[in-house]
Design an enzyme around this catalytic site. Structure first.
Site, mmCIF file in Angstrom:
data_model
loop_
_atom_site.group_PDB
_atom_site.id
_atom_site.type_symbol
_atom_site.label_atom_id
_atom_site.label_comp_id
_atom_site.label_asym_id
_atom_site.label_seq_id
_atom_site.Cartn_x
_atom_site.Cartn_y
_atom_site.Cartn_z
ATOM 1 N N CYS A 78 0.849 -1.194 0.000
ATOM 2 C CA CYS A 78 0.000 0.000 0.000
ATOM 3 C C CYS A 78 0.890 1.250 0.000
ATOM 4 O O CYS A 78 1.652 1.455 -0.931
ATOM 5 C CB CYS A 78 -0.986 -0.029 1.159
ATOM 6 S SG CYS A 78 -2.318 1.186 0.968
ATOM 7 N N HIS A 179 -3.878 -4.404 -0.322
ATOM 8 C CA HIS A 179 -3.513 -5.031 0.949
ATOM 9 C C HIS A 179 -3.562 -6.553 0.800
ATOM 10 O O HIS A 179 -4.638 -7.144 0.923
ATOM 11 C CB HIS A 179 -4.469 -4.586 2.058
ATOM 12 C CG HIS A 179 -4.277 -3.175 2.481
ATOM 13 N ND1 HIS A 179 -3.340 -2.813 3.421
ATOM 14 C CD2 HIS A 179 -4.888 -2.029 2.084
ATOM 15 C CE1 HIS A 179 -3.387 -1.497 3.593
ATOM 16 N NE2 HIS A 179 -4.312 -1.001 2.794
ATOM 17 N N GLU A 181 -2.694 -8.722 2.853
ATOM 18 C CA GLU A 181 -3.123 -9.314 4.125
ATOM 19 C C GLU A 181 -4.639 -9.289 4.292
ATOM 20 O O GLU A 181 -5.187 -9.950 5.180
ATOM 21 C CB GLU A 181 -2.440 -8.594 5.293
ATOM 22 C CG GLU A 181 -2.981 -7.239 5.652
ATOM 23 C CD GLU A 181 -2.526 -6.091 4.770
ATOM 24 O OE1 GLU A 181 -2.855 -4.941 5.104
ATOM 25 O OE2 GLU A 181 -1.840 -6.341 3.746
#
Length: 200
Positions: A78, A179, A181
């Site tokens: 990001c 992102h 994650e």
């Protein structure tokens, strides 16, 4: 086990990135200074917030010069990806300059909201170890108001009122504007690919 250094860049996503790595069987080493990078085989630079604040934090931590000298695979996530480039319009701030290009503000339009928030499709541009086993049409989760226009180092794009760089790789320097994650199986696969990519 591969030694993975996770830079504490002060972003709210630090814990979720750590948890995503733990799910892949990796316990990252949290890094707040140059000494923490010693012996690391992979380095992850996450980031949430503004480019000026993030660059100031890296400077205060004494991490800018070590990152510029880094020879092992590095991925920015990001805002962390944006910091790899030369300059950001956000605060008109010089960044690390590890990759050529400038970060621009996304342009809002009647049907285009800024910040760009939510799931969007990854559009592969060229072969990259980061995209191994990532299915065509895969989606990732984005939250950002600034982005890098397409560069020669881009390996995947995204379209939000215009094309921008979603994944970048130049040698061992990598980045994901989204992102991973928070991007379910697609994100986990890309993180695993980064951990397993050739370090040469």
């Amino acid at each position: 086990m591969t030694e993975v250094a996770l830079i504490d860049a002060g972003g709210a996503n630090l814990g979720s990135v750590r948890y995503a790595l733990q799910r892949l069987g990796v316990e990252p080493r949290l890094v707040c200074d140059a000494r923490g990078l010693e012996g690391a085989a992979r380095v992850i630079l996450p980031g949430v917030g503004s480019a000026p604040e993030a660059m100031a934090r890296l400077n205060n931590q004494g991490l800018i010069e070590p990152l510029l000298r880094l020879q092992v695979p590095l991925i920015g996530i990001c805002l962390g990806m944006q910091l790899l480039f030369e300059h950001s319009e956000e605060g008109d701030v010089p960044c690390l300059g590890l990759l050529p290009g400038r970060v621009r503000r996304l342009t809002p339009a009647p049907s285009i909201r800024v910040p760009h928030m939510g799931w969007n499709r990854l559009l592969p541009l060229r072969a990259s170890p980061l995209l191994a086993e990532v299915p065509e049409g895969a989606n990732a989760y984005f939250v950002h108001s600034y982005a890098v226009p397409l560069t020669t180092a881009a390996v995947a794009a995204c379209d939000h009122g215009g094309m921008f760089t979603a994944i970048v790789q130049q040698g061992v320097r990598c980045g994901a504007q989204f992102h991973p994650e928070r991007s379910a199986e697609t994100g986990a696969r890309i993180l695993r690919n980064f951990l397993e990519m050739d370090a040469a």
